[in-house]
Design a protein around this motif. Structure first.
Motif, PDB file in Angstrom:
ATOM      1  N   UNK A 143      39.861  43.219  48.980  1.00 15.17           N
ATOM      2  CA  UNK A 143      40.065  43.554  47.865  1.00 15.17           C
ATOM      3  C   UNK A 143      39.936  42.479  46.446  1.00 15.17           C
ATOM      4  N   UNK A 144      38.811  42.724  45.389  1.00 16.33           N
ATOM      5  CA  UNK A 144      39.733  42.343  44.008  1.00 16.33           C
ATOM      6  C   UNK A 144      40.591  42.639  43.507  1.00 16.33           C
ATOM      7  N   UNK A 145      41.611  41.086  43.289  1.00 13.49           N
ATOM      8  CA  UNK A 145      42.994  41.775  41.923  1.00 13.49           C
ATOM      9  C   UNK A 145      42.458  40.691  41.181  1.00 13.49           C
ATOM     10  N   UNK A 146      42.562  41.781  40.213  1.00  8.93           N
ATOM     11  CA  UNK A 146      43.230  40.958  38.608  1.00  8.93           C
ATOM     12  C   UNK A 146      43.218  40.771  38.138  1.00  8.93           C
ATOM     13  N   UNK A 147      43.600  41.042  35.686  1.00  8.65           N
ATOM     14  CA  UNK A 147      44.247  40.966  35.132  1.00  8.65           C
ATOM     15  C   UNK A 147      43.150  41.512  34.389  1.00  8.65           C
ATOM     16  N   UNK A 148      43.454  43.222  33.518  1.00 11.34           N
ATOM     17  CA  UNK A 148      42.228  44.322  33.143  1.00 11.34           C
ATOM     18  C   UNK A 148      42.526  42.910  31.868  1.00 11.34           C
ATOM     19  N   UNK A 149      40.785  42.475  31.239  1.00  9.74           N
ATOM     20  CA  UNK A 149      40.975  42.213  30.139  1.00  9.74           C
ATOM     21  C   UNK A 149      40.901  42.966  28.833  1.00  9.74           C
ATOM     22  N   UNK A 150      41.092  44.520  29.260  1.00 11.41           N
ATOM     23  CA  UNK A 150      41.627  45.220  28.274  1.00 11.41           C
ATOM     24  C   UNK A 150      42.551  45.587  27.812  1.00 11.41           C
ATOM     25  N   UNK A 151      43.605  46.051  28.562  1.00 16.90           N
ATOM     26  CA  UNK A 151      44.909  46.219  29.053  1.00 16.90           C
ATOM     27  C   UNK A 151      45.870  45.606  29.382  1.00 16.90           C
ATOM     28  N   UNK A 152      45.550  44.571  29.983  1.00 20.07           N
ATOM     29  CA  UNK A 152      46.436  42.929  30.827  1.00 20.07           C
ATOM     30  C   UNK A 152      46.798  43.556  32.024  1.00 20.07           C
ATOM     31  N   UNK A 153      46.909  44.603  32.317  1.00 20.44           N
ATOM     32  CA  UNK A 153      47.428  44.853  33.554  1.00 20.44           C
ATOM     33  C   UNK A 153      46.785  44.338  34.696  1.00 20.44           C
ATOM     34  N   UNK A 154      47.135  44.587  35.771  1.00 19.91           N
ATOM     35  CA  UNK A 154      47.127  43.936  36.885  1.00 19.91           C
ATOM     36  C   UNK A 154      46.512  45.461  37.522  1.00 19.91           C
ATOM     37  N   UNK A 155      44.896  44.693  38.031  1.00 20.48           N
ATOM     38  CA  UNK A 155      43.878  46.019  38.263  1.00 20.48           C
ATOM     39  C   UNK A 155      43.782  45.387  39.666  1.00 20.48           C
ATOM     40  N   UNK A 156      43.132  46.539  40.560  1.00 16.57           N
ATOM     41  CA  UNK A 156      42.912  45.836  42.229  1.00 16.57           C
ATOM     42  C   UNK A 156      41.228  47.243  41.857  1.00 16.57           C
ATOM     43  N   UNK A 157      40.013  46.059  42.905  1.00 19.80           N
ATOM     44  CA  UNK A 157      38.744  46.896  43.397  1.00 19.80           C
ATOM     45  C   UNK A 157      38.767  46.506  44.977  1.00 19.80           C
ATOM     46  N   UNK A 158      38.945  48.022  45.312  1.00 22.26           N
ATOM     47  CA  UNK A 158      38.120  47.588  46.948  1.00 22.26           C
ATOM     48  C   UNK A 158      36.382  47.357  46.857  1.00 22.26           C
ATOM     49  N   UNK A 159      36.191  46.373  47.471  1.00 21.93           N
ATOM     50  CA  UNK A 159      34.739  45.588  48.061  1.00 21.93           C
ATOM     51  C   UNK A 159      34.505  46.318  48.852  1.00 21.93           C
ATOM     52  N   UNK A 160      35.209  46.078  49.929  1.00 23.14           N
ATOM     53  CA  UNK A 160      34.670  47.060  51.062  1.00 23.14           C
ATOM     54  C   UNK A 160      35.158  46.794  52.208  1.00 23.14           C
ATOM     55  N   UNK A 161      34.704  46.814  53.460  1.00 23.42           N
ATOM     56  CA  UNK A 161      35.838  46.800  54.351  1.00 23.42           C
ATOM     57  C   UNK A 161      34.965  46.004  55.786  1.00 23.42           C
ATOM     58  N   UNK A 162      35.323  45.904  56.360  1.00 21.71           N
ATOM     59  CA  UNK A 162      35.421  44.181  56.813  1.00 21.71           C
ATOM     60  C   UNK A 162      35.554  45.045  58.442  1.00 21.71           C
ATOM     61  N   UNK A 163      34.679  45.144  59.743  1.00 24.21           N
ATOM     62  CA  UNK A 163      33.021  43.848  59.492  1.00 24.21           C
ATOM     63  C   UNK A 163      32.042  44.380  59.151  1.00 24.21           C
ATOM     64  N   UNK A 164      32.452  45.371  58.059  1.00 23.77           N
ATOM     65  CA  UNK A 164      31.287  46.262  57.935  1.00 23.77           C
ATOM     66  C   UNK A 164      30.277  45.856  56.764  1.00 23.77           C
ATOM     67  N   UNK A 165      30.930  44.880  56.102  1.00 23.65           N
ATOM     68  CA  UNK A 165      30.874  44.221  55.272  1.00 23.65           C
ATOM     69  C   UNK A 165      30.944  42.759  55.675  1.00 23.65           C
ATOM     70  N   UNK A 166      30.299  41.854  55.196  1.00 22.83           N
ATOM     71  CA  UNK A 166      30.714  40.508  55.501  1.00 22.83           C
ATOM     72  C   UNK A 166      31.017  39.886  54.526  1.00 22.83           C
ATOM     73  N   UNK A 167      31.624  38.561  55.187  1.00 24.85           N
ATOM     74  CA  UNK A 167      33.187  37.572  54.357  1.00 24.85           C
ATOM     75  C   UNK A 167      31.188  37.230  52.984  1.00 24.85           C
TER      76      UNK A 167
END
Length: 457
Positions: A50-74
């Protein structure tokens, strides 16, 4: 990135520990010192990056699912995290863009689904189905019973082979071939073309066929001579396209013969044709409330809606003064039917006599009629005429009496053409009284002369 063997659930580490990740339970998470915003989370059976960050547009916290492990490696998760960080540094919101893409993708899939559905509909929506929808939703609801029945019979006679053709793929050649195949009956062919053109307009307006579908019925034979009628056909032979007008001698024979119909309604209606010059559809729909007595003159006022000009703004009610036999017929029927139609019918949906039945009765007594040949019945002495010919005869007699053309046309309920029809709204009531009284007197003279000749012979 260095390996951290001391990584524990919900800890912040400098590297990824696969062994620790395997032992994590739902609700546990792992973050990384050198990778701000990147998280490893366990939810149910899934272990996700998961990538968690503060949106530069709304200034609210957002999260983006990158993928699942172990299918997606570190390492692969880190590469994707770097891409997302780069987008964020440019003032863009990865999660928002992902959601917009999902919506766009969903809309595109829906568009494709509808397109496939439309394609199947277009393929299955044949000429026969279009015609049936037109008959059910337009003809049956907006036309009179007799007219609807005739049009339904005409359009349902379209051959099954062309009826199976999808309406959207029907070609100009196919449309022309269908109309040309009816060349032996030009009136029916032209009517079929006209009604199919109306059916196409209905289908286009009702969005039953795509807007770009051409209306070939409107275009075929355009600029060419219309298919012309060869006239009435009796017993398989064309008798010509001439418009029949009874001579005075024939009038003197036909009128006294009318009681032979053995139907008071038929006799009365045919008499009214000749004495008033009105249309058959107007006569059969006559109602008691339309009859009034003014200054000793019995008037029949036909509502505009019942006339052929009902759709024209400048048209008005048709006023008909009744004289001689016409007045006697109406007064007699008023005593019998004080309210409602003066020519009622329990069988017809309209509640009154059907106009076509008058023509059928006349034809049934013509000497050339082959229907019910074994049934003996009186045969007309004057042949090859129809009820509408009596209206034409009335107009011709008025002309022979030197009735002004505009008055005669007003008596028949014809609208004047061009500017005259727009600006000349004079009702001609006085003139109607004068010339229909003269018509009555003249017809009686003709009948009297006929009787004299019969007695002399």
């Amino acid at each position: 990135m260095p390996f951290d063997s001391k990584a524990t659930p919900n800890s912040k580490v400098s590297g990824f520990d696969a062994r620790a990740a395997k032992s994590m339970s739902p609700g546990d998470s792992m973050t990384f010192d050198d990778l701000p915003g990147l998280r490893f989370e366990v939810t149910g059976r899934n272990k996700s990056w998961i990538y968690r960050y503060k949106s530069p547009i709304t200034n609210l916290m957002k999260q983006y699912k990158i993928g699942e492990w172990p299918a997606l490696s570190f390492n692969a998760a880190v590469v994707k995290w770097e891409e997302l960080r780069a987008l964020k540094s440019k003032g863009r919101c990865p999660a928002q863009e992902r959601d917009e893409e999902r919506v766009a993708d969903k809309l595109e899939k829906e568009r494709q689904r509808l397109a496939q559905k439309e394609a199947k509909h277009v393929e299955s929506y044949t000429l026969a189905k279009l015609v049936q929808d037109f008959l059910n939703n337009v003809i049956d609801k907006r036309r009179g019973e007799a007219s609807a029945k005739n049009i339904r019979r005409l359009l349902q006679s379209i051959p099954g082979e062309i009826g199976k053709v999808p309406a959207t793929t029907l070609s100009r050649k196919q449309a022309y071939a269908l109309i040309e195949s009816r060349a032996d009956t030009p009136v029916a062919a032209n009517l079929m073309r006209q009604e199919l053109s109306a059916a196409w307009e209905y289908a286009l307006n009702a969005d039953l066929i795509p807007e770009a579908t051409p209306n070939w019925w409107h275009r075929i034979i355009k600029g060419k001579k219309k298919l012309k009628s060869r006239g009435r056909k009796i017993n398989g032979k064309n008798i010509g396209a001439q418009k029949r007008v009874l001579s005075e001698a024939e009038i003197g024979i036909v009128i006294p013969w009318l009681p032979n119909f053995a139907s008071q309604e038929i006799e009365d209606i045919l008499t009214l044709y000749l004495w008033t010059g009105t249309r058959g559809g107007e006569i059969v729909a006559m109602e008691a409330r339309e009859i009034t007595l003014t200054d000793e003159i019995l008037w029949w006022t036909i509502p505009k809606a019942k006339t052929k000009n009902g759709h024209r703004d400048e048209a008005h009610d048709l006023r008909v003064p009744l004289f001689g036999r016409a007045r006697a017929i109406v007064e007699r029927r008023l005593k019998q039917y004080r309210t409602g139609f003066l020519f009622p019918s329990k069988r017809a949906k309209t509640g009154h006599f059907v106009q076509n039945s008058i023509g059928d009765a006349v034809n049934y007594h013509q000497p050339y009629c082959r229907r019910d040949q074994d049934v003996e019945r009186p045969r007309l002495e004057v042949t090859y005429w129809a009820p509408h010919d009596l209206r034409r005869t009335a107009r011709t007699v008025l002309a022979s009496l030197e009735c002004p053309s505009d008055v005669a046309e007003a008596i028949l309920g014809h609208m004047q053409p061009g500017i005259c029809g727009v600006y000349n709204l004079y009702a001609y009531d006085k003139e109607r009284v004068k010339w229909l009284a003269k018509l009555d007197a003249h017809l009686e003279e003709v009948i009297a002369r006929g009787k004299s000749l019969e007695l002399a012979s």
